[in-house]
Design an enzyme around this catalytic site. Structure first.
Site, mmCIF file in Angstrom:
data_model
loop_
_atom_site.group_PDB
_atom_site.id
_atom_site.type_symbol
_atom_site.label_atom_id
_atom_site.label_comp_id
_atom_site.label_asym_id
_atom_site.label_seq_id
_atom_site.Cartn_x
_atom_site.Cartn_y
_atom_site.Cartn_z
ATOM 1 N N LYS A 157 81.643 7.260 32.064
ATOM 2 C CA LYS A 157 80.673 8.348 32.013
ATOM 3 C C LYS A 157 80.849 9.089 30.690
ATOM 4 C CE LYS A 157 78.707 8.024 36.143
ATOM 5 N NZ LYS A 157 77.250 7.798 36.309
ATOM 6 N N ASP A 181 77.514 5.395 30.560
ATOM 7 C CA ASP A 181 76.404 6.049 31.257
ATOM 8 C C ASP A 181 76.374 7.518 30.864
ATOM 9 O OD1 ASP A 181 74.444 6.965 32.938
ATOM 10 O OD2 ASP A 181 75.420 6.330 34.801
ATOM 11 N N GLU A 207 73.564 3.277 29.687
ATOM 12 C CA GLU A 207 72.683 3.686 30.767
ATOM 13 C C GLU A 207 72.154 5.096 30.504
ATOM 14 O OE1 GLU A 207 74.676 2.642 34.512
ATOM 15 O OE2 GLU A 207 73.297 4.043 35.469
ATOM 16 N N ASP A 232 68.136 4.486 34.465
ATOM 17 C CA ASP A 232 68.550 4.807 35.839
ATOM 18 C C ASP A 232 67.682 5.953 36.365
ATOM 19 O OD1 ASP A 232 69.740 5.561 38.196
ATOM 20 O OD2 ASP A 232 71.758 5.784 37.412
ATOM 21 N N LYS A 254 68.842 1.662 43.011
ATOM 22 C CA LYS A 254 69.775 2.157 44.033
ATOM 23 C C LYS A 254 69.021 2.304 45.353
ATOM 24 C CE LYS A 254 72.437 4.822 40.688
ATOM 25 N NZ LYS A 254 72.762 6.155 40.173
HETATM 26 MG MG MG Z 1 73.581 5.954 36.142
#
Ligand code: MG
Length: 339
Positions: A157, A181, A207, A232, A254
């Protein structure tokens, strides 16, 4: 059909920080679906509601209660049932994901086959999942990367102001495949600068560099960096795909964003028609919802199904992770058991 609803707090092993906030507990909701024609069989489902997508534990419980007696009488009529639920109440995707996976679990159990077989998929084709390292100091993130040596793919992250130091520290201790991400943290200009600066650290893809609604910015970033860009937050449902396909190399699907297995299948096929790469991701979920997503992974390029690896006291067991590889259960339905 009869639905029972049970809230559950999933406690994270360590506080999980991304660019827009930190989480210590995930208040999820479990459901059990029964049909009098099939005594003894229970379809299991799980919702992981997130405020970012307009849900809360309270709305999830209220919606599930509202929808519990509107599920019809035929567990096999998934398309009709989900369409009916969408007419009663819009959005609330985690709630619909819970009901969708409970239906798939139940019909798999009625037929005596695992969900991946019901879908005609090859269990040997599951990808390896990444393991996520949340935001912390560069030294802490490097320590966590080192501790996660059993996972060959790490998702880091970023969006912290010290991302370069972090990647440098992680690369000193890890040869893993690394994905980053940013969770929409950067402006397009910042993103171009950061992604080009991160490239030497051998990154597989980036991402969601920019804000979810900023497709123009996403396109600009993609035109000015060499690394692949995966959308995303910009890609929630099947309707988002045609526009996103102009601006990104791939999408992260997702169950909790799109409303379950049935809608995820539609997204996968539409994304393929647009020549997009596909990742299957997750929220903080127990092995129940993670296993539901895992049954679809023979169809995708990348998996980020580690929500159950980030919590203490997972109430279920289902899909296993061996050196990152997702091993699907062979039991009927989702193949998930209470621990
Ligand atoms: Mg993500």
């Amino acid at each position: 059909m009869h639905l029972t609803i049970k809230p559950i707090d999933l406690k994270l092993t360590t506080p999980f920080r991304i660019s827009r906030g930190v989480q210590e507990v995930s208040p999820n909701v479990l459901v059990e679906l029964r049909h009098e024609r099939y005594p003894g069989l229970i379809g299991l489902g799980e919702a992981s509601p997130t405020e970012y997508y307009g849900e809360s534990p309270e709305t999830a419980l209220a919606c599930l209660t509202l929808l519990s007696n509107r599920l019809g009488d035929d567990p096999f009529a998934i398309e009709d049932t989900l369409e009916h639920l969408d007419h009663i109440i819009r959005l609330n995707p985690s709630v619909k994901a819970a009901l969708d996976m409970a239906l798939y679990d139940l019909i798999g159990k009625i037929l005596g086959v695992p969900v991946y077989k019901l879908l005609g998929l090859n269990a040997l084709k599951t990808p390896r999942t990444s393991f996520t390292i949340g935001i912390d100091s560069p030294a802490q993130m490097a320590k966590k990367a080192q501790q996660a040596h059993q996972y060959p793919i790490l998702k880091i992250k970023v969006g912290t102001g010290h991302d370069i130091e972090t990647l440098k520290a992680i690369r000193e201790v890890s040869n893993a495949i690394i994905r980053v991400d940013a969770n929409a943290a950067w402006t397009p200009k910042e993103a171009i600068k950061m992604i080009n600066a991160l490239e030497p650290y051998n990154i597989e893809f980036v991402e969601q560099p920019v804000a979810a609604h900023d497709l123009k910015g996403l396109k600009l970033v993609r035109e000015h960096v060499a690394l692949p860009i995966i959308a995303d937050e910009s890609c929630v449902t099947v309707e988002d795909i045609p526009a996103v396909a102009e601006c990104a190399d791939g999408i992260n699907i997702k169950l909790m964003k799109c409303g379950g297995i049935h809608h995820a299948l539609k997204m996968i096929h539409v994304a393929r028609a647009h020549h997009l790469r596909i990742m299957l991701g997750c929220m903080i979920e127990s092995s129940l919802a993670i296993t539901a997503a895992a049954h679809l992974t023979p169809l995708v390029d990348y998996a980020d199904l580690d929500g159950h690896l980030l919590i203490d006291d997972d109430p279920y067991e289902g899909v296993r992770v061996r050196e990152g590889k997702l091993i699907l259960p062979e039991e009927p339905g989702l193949g998930v058991q209470t621990r």
